[in-house]
Design an enzyme around this catalytic site. Structure first.
Site, PDB file in Angstrom:
ATOM      1  N   CYS A   2       0.860  -1.173   0.000  1.00 26.78           N
ATOM      2  CA  CYS A   2       0.000   0.000   0.000  1.00 26.78           C
ATOM      3  C   CYS A   2       0.899   1.227   0.000  1.00 26.78           C
ATOM      4  O   CYS A   2       2.083   1.144   0.257  1.00 26.78           O
ATOM      5  CB  CYS A   2      -0.873   0.012   1.238  1.00 26.78           C
ATOM      6  N   ARG A  27       1.554   1.579  -6.032  1.00 31.78           N
ATOM      7  CA  ARG A  27       1.734   0.559  -4.995  1.00 31.78           C
ATOM      8  C   ARG A  27       0.438  -0.172  -4.663  1.00 31.78           C
ATOM      9  O   ARG A  27       0.453  -1.255  -4.098  1.00 31.78           O
ATOM     10  CB  ARG A  27       2.258   1.207  -3.715  1.00 31.78           C
ATOM     11  N   TRP A  88      -3.897  -1.839  -1.371  1.00 29.75           N
ATOM     12  CA  TRP A  88      -3.838  -3.065  -2.194  1.00 29.75           C
ATOM     13  C   TRP A  88      -4.248  -4.146  -1.206  1.00 29.75           C
ATOM     14  O   TRP A  88      -3.494  -4.489  -0.297  1.00 29.75           O
ATOM     15  CB  TRP A  88      -2.399  -3.220  -2.669  1.00 29.75           C
ATOM     16  N   ASN A 114       0.853   0.108   5.941  1.00 26.06           N
ATOM     17  CA  ASN A 114       1.307  -0.645   4.775  1.00 26.06           C
ATOM     18  C   ASN A 114       1.934  -1.931   5.304  1.00 26.06           C
ATOM     19  O   ASN A 114       2.777  -1.867   6.200  1.00 26.06           O
ATOM     20  CB  ASN A 114       2.351   0.184   4.012  1.00 26.06           C
ATOM     21  N   GLY A 115       1.534  -3.080   4.777  1.00 29.14           N
ATOM     22  CA  GLY A 115       2.143  -4.341   5.206  1.00 29.14           C
ATOM     23  C   GLY A 115       1.139  -5.243   5.890  1.00 29.14           C
ATOM     24  O   GLY A 115      -0.065  -5.107   5.680  1.00 29.14           O
ATOM     25  N   GLU A 496      14.350 -19.180 -17.365  1.00 33.80           N
ATOM     26  CA  GLU A 496      14.047 -17.808 -16.975  1.00 33.80           C
ATOM     27  C   GLU A 496      15.289 -16.912 -17.105  1.00 33.80           C
ATOM     28  O   GLU A 496      15.206 -15.797 -17.619  1.00 33.80           O
ATOM     29  CB  GLU A 496      13.489 -17.790 -15.541  1.00 33.80           C
ATOM     30  N   LYS A 500      15.528 -13.699 -19.642  1.00 34.09           N
ATOM     31  CA  LYS A 500      15.876 -12.345 -19.187  1.00 34.09           C
ATOM     32  C   LYS A 500      17.049 -11.816 -19.998  1.00 34.09           C
ATOM     33  O   LYS A 500      17.052 -10.677 -20.420  1.00 34.09           O
ATOM     34  CB  LYS A 500      16.257 -12.321 -17.695  1.00 34.09           C
ATOM     35  N   GLU A 503      16.022 -11.002 -23.584  1.00 35.18           N
ATOM     36  CA  GLU A 503      14.994  -9.967 -23.628  1.00 35.18           C
ATOM     37  C   GLU A 503      15.576  -8.564 -23.426  1.00 35.18           C
ATOM     38  O   GLU A 503      15.177  -7.620 -24.090  1.00 35.18           O
ATOM     39  CB  GLU A 503      13.983 -10.269 -22.506  1.00 35.18           C
ATOM     40  N   HIS A 519      23.155 -34.769 -26.846  1.00 33.40           N
ATOM     41  CA  HIS A 519      22.344 -35.118 -28.018  1.00 33.40           C
ATOM     42  C   HIS A 519      22.388 -34.036 -29.084  1.00 33.40           C
ATOM     43  O   HIS A 519      21.478 -33.933 -29.902  1.00 33.40           O
ATOM     44  CB  HIS A 519      20.902 -35.399 -27.580  1.00 33.40           C
ATOM     45  N   LYS A 618       4.525  -4.347 -21.866  1.00 35.21           N
ATOM     46  CA  LYS A 618       4.345  -5.024 -20.575  1.00 35.21           C
ATOM     47  C   LYS A 618       3.246  -6.083 -20.654  1.00 35.21           C
ATOM     48  O   LYS A 618       3.335  -7.126 -20.050  1.00 35.21           O
ATOM     49  CB  LYS A 618       4.010  -3.967 -19.510  1.00 35.21           C
TER      50      LYS A 618
HETATM   51  C1  F6R Z   1       9.379 -11.577 -19.567  1.00 33.63           C
HETATM   52  C2  F6R Z   1       7.981 -11.204 -19.483  1.00 33.63           C
HETATM   53  C3  F6R Z   1       7.005 -11.924 -20.333  1.00 33.63           C
HETATM   54  C4  F6R Z   1       5.705 -12.184 -19.572  1.00 33.63           C
HETATM   55  C5  F6R Z   1       4.655 -12.772 -20.509  1.00 33.63           C
HETATM   56  C6  F6R Z   1       3.383 -13.141 -19.778  1.00 33.63           C
HETATM   57  O1  F6R Z   1      10.169 -10.803 -18.717  1.00 33.63           O
HETATM   58  O2  F6R Z   1       7.631 -10.300 -18.762  1.00 33.63           O
HETATM   59  O3  F6R Z   1       7.540 -13.096 -20.822  1.00 33.63           O
HETATM   60  O4  F6R Z   1       5.967 -13.065 -18.521  1.00 33.63           O
HETATM   61  O5  F6R Z   1       4.355 -11.822 -21.511  1.00 33.63           O
HETATM   62  O6  F6R Z   1       2.817 -12.047 -19.147  1.00 33.63           O
HETATM   63  P1  F6R Z   1       1.700 -12.230 -18.061  1.00 33.63           P
HETATM   64  O7  F6R Z   1       2.290 -12.845 -16.871  1.00 33.63           O
HETATM   65  O8  F6R Z   1       1.194 -10.839 -17.793  1.00 33.63           O
HETATM   66  O9  F6R Z   1       0.636 -13.092 -18.668  1.00 33.63           O
END
Ligand code: F6R
Length: 623
Positions: A2, A27, A88, A114-115, A496, A500, A503, A519, A618
């Site tokens: 929050c 937040r 939140w 908050n928390g 992962e 990263k 990306e 293989h 995003k």
């Molecule tokens: C990588 C990344 C993407 C998301 C993917 C799914 O850093 O952010 O690979 O993980 O686009 O997004 P969500 O979780 O919002 O469905």
């Protein structure tokens, strides 16, 4: 997660509080409220939804700029002391009653928090027995009543005594009608900063809340209590001993302030992972021996007879699902099938009423994941969404929701939402095991203790590896290709880490199950290839060590992630990064942190914009 803000000074403060909340809205945003004190009366306005709804409830026009000067406050005469909060939800539904600020029985003491207060159940019981009447379902309201219980004319003393009885991670600010020139605030694990102005003082969960008004700040540490007046701030520790703290001047601009002093949102969010995981797990692990997922709406019969779980997700969320698969199979012994949502939705999946389909999506808006969830639901499966965003489409398309509580993620590359998702999958795995009596209680208790220690272990990991990761990044920043190898539960960590890296640094990467090397992919290796090996403790660490020896024999550089206390891994690696020891199934949530940092530093050393990598948004809402 929050946002909290308080003001005491000479100016009408309603609009200052709203302006502060606007800077904190990222937040939390399911409800908001302010309390103002004037003429011995506290007046509160709260509203469900975002700040626009609070503005409307106050009677502020949506287009009216918030000047920070304040025209007419809700209370008359204009209040010059007040509290604000943007929520939140963690404890209690999203309702006006549960929105902050909260008051005591007399409505003379108001607080924003908050928390999470972990021992809220016992405290509430004691307070109710002592005659206190509650008006909300929140853990925060307890704090107002605790201060009331201890109040004997000195607000700082009452807060100090109340604080000593609370457990958990939180920061709060309290105001009392009898003290029109004083706010008292305290913190434990959650941030709290005091802003010192000219004849006015602010206290908030983050600097942006008051940066437009003052740049002079005092940071509070854990177990400290601060008494704030228009003339400044006085800090004491929990024993009442005065603490000296220098006022610092913040030199950041507004954008830097929103990043909390970090150069990028991504780095800030990597550092927020201890809090994101703590928020996600704390109240769901209320004791030492069980998981409370009472919010999950699945009948005991359904859970008992469940034939199979299918997890659908994209990108990073898919990797959290892979870790979840290991945890669920290991602990609850339920078969789990994983699929990439964009594949699942276009095949003819065999799925039906005995299946639980889990869609993991931090945004709750990813088109492919939503389509896969809808398809499964049409075919009769029960569908659960694991998401970070309240009210998102996934929450509406699912039968039940398990929220992660990472706070809003601003960087495009998912970091804190990933660790929060992973934590949520661990909770789910334990809850399924508990519901089906699938696992011995002592083991359950052991893993719960490990999970509880994860937030602080993530903090330790970041602190202990960051400098070294930067050095490793420097030595490999020009490499044309990175390979990631892991086995079993280390494999999703590699996937992962590799995602990263590609990306945000645009360097090609591949992630492979180490046993598959022989293989074909082994042909890729030569002296120019950094090979990142996830070699944390597990029942198959020996196999991983053999794979690393094979890689080394081809002259490639091995960068290993190992568990603290293990010396064998460093013997077959060129560079080793250690993470704290924990249960081997839980280890990925720590092992991923150095890989997030490695990708981050390689990208930054190459001068790239990690918060907004090219071609990426995003949320992927297109089909
Ligand atoms: C990588 C990344 C993407 C998301 C993917 C799914 O850093 O952010 O690979 O993980 O686009 O997004 P969500 O979780 O919002 O469905």
């Amino acid at each position: 997660m929050c946002g909290i803000v308080g003001y005491v000074g000479g100016r009408p403060c309603r609009d200052l509080l709203i302006a502060g909340l606007e800077k904190l809205e990222y937040r939390g945003y399911d409800s908001a409220g302010i309390s103002l004190l004037a003429d011995g009366q506290v007046e509160t306005v709260r509203a469900v939804g975002n700040l626009a709804n609070l503005r409307a409830a106050i009677g502020l026009d949506a287009d009216q700029p918030v000047s920070g000067e304040g025209a007419v406050a809700v209370a008359m005469p204009p209040a010059t002391i007040g509290l604000g909060h943007t929520r939140w939800a963690t404890h209690g539904r999203v309702t006006e009653e549960n929105a902050h600020p909260h008051g005591d029985c007399t409505e003379r003491i108001h607080i924003v928090l908050n928390g999470i207060v972990e021992n809220h159940t016992e405290l509430r019981r004691e307070l109710v027995d002592a005659g206190h009447a509650f008006t909300s379902e929140t853990d925060a309201e307890i704090v107002a009543h605790m201060i009331e219980k201890h109040y004997e004319g000195d607000l700082t003393e009452a807060v100090r005594s109340a604080f000593a009885e609370l457990r958990g991670h939180y920061a709060f600010v309290a105001m009392h009608a009898e003290h029109p020139n004083t706010l008292v605030a305290a913190r434990q694990e959650c941030p709290l900063i005091v802003g010192i102005g000219q004849g006015e003082t602010f206290v908030a969960s983050a600097i942006p809340a008051f940066l437009a008004q003052t740049r002079n700040v005092l940071g509070l540490k854990n177990a400290e209590i601060v008494t704030v007046t228009p003339d400044g701030a006085r800090i004491v520790d929990v024993d009442g001993t005065p603490v000296d703290r220098e006022i610092e001047e913040v030199t950041w601009d507004e954008e830097a302030a929103e990043k909390g002093g970090y150069p990028t949102f991504m780095l800030k969010e990597i550092h927020e992972q201890p809090a994101a995981v703590a928020e996600t797990i704390t109240d769901r692990l209320p004791g030492s021996d069980h998981v409370d997922l009472s919010e999950v709406d699945l009948s005991p019969e359904f859970v008992r007879d469940l034939r199979r779980i299918v997890i659908v997700a994209c990108g990073t969320s898919y990797h959290a699902g892979l870790i979840g698969r290991y945890a669920i199979e290991q602990w609850a012994r339920i078969p789990v099938e994983m699929d990439i949502a964009s594949e699942y939705r276009y095949r003819e999946p065999v799925v039906g009423p005995d299946d639980l389909v889990i869609g993991i999506t931090q945004s709750g808006e990813t088109a492919d994941t939503l389509a896969a969830m809808r398809l499964a639901r049409e075919r009769g499966a029960r569908v659960m969404a694991v998401t970070n965003i309240m009210g998102s489409q996934a929450t509406r398309d699912a039968d039940t929701v398990l929220y992660t509580r990472a706070g809003l993620e601003m960087g495009v590359a998912a970091t804190k939402t990933f660790t929060a998702q992973t934590a949520a999958m661990y909770l789910l795995g334990l809850w399924l095991a508990q519901s089906r009596n699938a696992w011995p209680q002592e083991k359950m208790t052991e893993v719960i203790a490990e999970l509880k220690s994860i937030p602080s272990k993530i903090g330790t990991t970041i602190e202990s590896v960051e400098e070294r990761v930067r050095a490793i990044a420097r030595s490999h920043q020009d490499r044309p290709f990175f390979l990631y190898l892991g086995r079993n539960i280390g494999l999703p960590v590699c996937l992962e880490g590799a995602l990263k890296m590609k990306e945000i640094s645009y360097i090609p990467t591949d992630a492979y199950a180490a046993g598959e090397m022989k293989h074909g992919p082994i042909a890729l290796l030569d002296e120019s290839t950094p090979v990142v090996c996830v070699a944390t403790n597990s029942p198959i660490l020996d196999k991983m060590l053999s794979n690393m020896a094979e890689v080394r024999a081809r002259g490639a550089d091995v960068i290993a992630i190992a568990t603290e206390g293990n010396a064998q891994v460093a013997e077959v690696a060129d560079q080793t990064l250690h993470v704290p020891a924990t249960d081997w199934v839980v280890q990925p949530i720590l092992a991923v942190v150095p890989l997030q940092l490695l990708a981050y530093h390689v990208a930054r050393l190459n001068g790239l914009n990690v918060d907004q990598p090219r071609n990426l948004a995003k949320t992927v809402t297109v089909e």
